[in-house]
Design a protein around this motif. Structure first.
Motif, PDB file in Angstrom:
ATOM      1  N   GLN A  47      24.045  29.012 -23.130  1.00 12.11           N
ATOM      2  CA  GLN A  47      23.660  30.242 -22.457  1.00 12.11           C
ATOM      3  C   GLN A  47      24.843  30.800 -21.664  1.00 12.11           C
ATOM      4  O   GLN A  47      25.651  30.042 -21.128  1.00 12.11           O
ATOM      5  N   PRO A  48      24.939  32.133 -21.559  1.00  3.89           N
ATOM      6  CA  PRO A  48      26.080  32.735 -20.848  1.00  3.89           C
ATOM      7  C   PRO A  48      25.967  32.681 -19.333  1.00  3.89           C
ATOM      8  O   PRO A  48      26.933  32.973 -18.635  1.00  3.89           O
ATOM      9  N   SER A  49      24.793  32.322 -18.814  1.00  3.11           N
ATOM     10  CA  SER A  49      24.610  32.280 -17.359  1.00  3.11           C
ATOM     11  C   SER A  49      23.866  31.004 -16.973  1.00  3.11           C
ATOM     12  O   SER A  49      23.132  30.421 -17.764  1.00  3.11           O
ATOM     13  N   GLU A  50      24.058  30.606 -15.707  1.00  2.00           N
ATOM     14  CA  GLU A  50      23.432  29.384 -15.215  1.00  2.00           C
ATOM     15  C   GLU A  50      21.958  29.590 -14.886  1.00  2.00           C
ATOM     16  O   GLU A  50      21.538  30.687 -14.538  1.00  2.00           O
ATOM     17  N   SER A  51      21.216  28.517 -14.968  1.00  2.00           N
ATOM     18  CA  SER A  51      19.836  28.485 -14.495  1.00  2.00           C
ATOM     19  C   SER A  51      19.580  27.097 -13.922  1.00  2.00           C
ATOM     20  O   SER A  51      20.301  26.145 -14.243  1.00  2.00           O
ATOM     21  N   LYS A  83      34.971  31.646 -22.589  1.00  2.00           N
ATOM     22  CA  LYS A  83      34.364  31.849 -21.278  1.00  2.00           C
ATOM     23  C   LYS A  83      33.449  30.664 -21.007  1.00  2.00           C
ATOM     24  O   LYS A  83      33.383  29.735 -21.819  1.00  2.00           O
ATOM     25  N   THR A  84      32.762  30.673 -19.886  1.00  3.10           N
ATOM     26  CA  THR A  84      31.951  29.513 -19.506  1.00  3.10           C
ATOM     27  C   THR A  84      30.528  29.657 -20.033  1.00  3.10           C
ATOM     28  O   THR A  84      29.882  30.699 -19.875  1.00  3.10           O
ATOM     29  N   TRP A  85      30.038  28.572 -20.671  1.00  2.00           N
ATOM     30  CA  TRP A  85      28.693  28.526 -21.240  1.00  2.00           C
ATOM     31  C   TRP A  85      27.931  27.360 -20.617  1.00  2.00           C
ATOM     32  O   TRP A  85      28.533  26.378 -20.164  1.00  2.00           O
ATOM     33  N   TYR A  86      26.591  27.468 -20.633  1.00  2.00           N
ATOM     34  CA  TYR A  86      25.765  26.475 -19.937  1.00  2.00           C
ATOM     35  C   TYR A  86      24.628  25.998 -20.839  1.00  2.00           C
ATOM     36  O   TYR A  86      24.099  26.758 -21.659  1.00  2.00           O
TER      37      TYR A  86
END
Length: 251
Positions: A47-51, A83-86
């Motif tokens: 995912q492109p954003s944290e949860s 980029k950063t993935w989660y």
């Protein structure tokens, strides 16, 4: 017999011609059903954003059924690919395996098809236990259509993490960021863990991590310092005011 066979053959031909969609299927055990279908392989989706990762409760038992490792944590895998993935570890899909010995233990949390794993190696010295090694990997779906399949892995070795006395549990509400490799990190939040001695499968007395201690104590220290400075300022003001008043008194 020949007449009946021929009649049966003409009957099948007649039905095949007149009835749309009719197909005669041989009774042959060598025919494989679903030969064109491919087995579904589980792959994590980055995912492109944290949860906030869901908290999983994990218990490892000895062959005799006695709890020897108990852990609760939320685990987030962080992949740096352009980029950063989660990716959050899903406790409902995790299989807990490992072993427990007198001075060494291992707990492995693994997703289906070995798509991702998180492994803790424990060591016990006298009345103290700690985690000496953590390994992890994740094999996600590619982040783009032309991207190749990759497995991101890494380890933290020769450490004394989450150290506490035997019979107690290590607890940390703050983030524990583990730098597994240059492109792969693991974040544990919150974390509570206990190994070797887990009476009745329950956590023992909690040992607070330094991050939680600092978060709890530093505001108190800062608050006390501010109050002390205000009190000193007030007392200094009153002292100076009193001295000035004495200076105006007639001798």
């Amino acid at each position: 017999m020949m007449t009946n066979a021929a009649g049966g053959g003409w009957g099948l031909l007649f039905m095949a011609v007149l009835i749309p969609g009719f197909h005669h299927q041989r009774n042959d055990s060598s025919i494989q059903t679903g030969s064109n279908s491919k087995a579904q392989i589980y792959q994590p989706v980055l995912q492109p954003s944290e949860s906030i990762p869901p908290i999983g409760m994990y218990t490892l038992r000895t062959r005799a059924g006695k709890p020897c490792i108990k852990a609760s944590m939320g685990a987030e895998f962080i992949v740096i690919e352009k980029k950063t993935w989660y990716f959050n570890l899903d406790p409902s899909r995790v299989q807990t395996t490992g072993y427990c010995e007198k001075q060494a233990a291992l707990m492995s949390l693994t997703l289906p098809d070995n798509a991702a794993s998180l492994q803790f190696t424990f060591r016990k010295e006298k009345d103290v236990f700690y985690v000496t090694k953590i390994t992890a990997h994740v094999s996600p779906l590619p982040v783009c259509q032309k991207c190749a399949n990759k497995t991101y892995s890494g380890l933290v070795d020769h450490e004394k993490l989450f150290k506490t006395t035997d019979g107690r549990s290590f607890k940390c509400k703050s983030e524990n960021l583990l730098l597994m490799s240059s492109v792969f990190n693991v974040k544990l939040v919150p974390l509570q863990i206990q190994a070797f001695t887990v009476p009745k499968g329950q956590y023992g007395k909690e040992v607070e991590c330094w991050a939680d201690f600092n978060r709890r104590v530093i505001p108190i220290v800062i608050g006390a310092t501010v109050v002390g400075l205000i009190l000193i300022a007030v007392l200094t003001f009153l002292f100076i005011k009193d001295r000035r008043r004495q200076g105006y008194e007639s001798l």
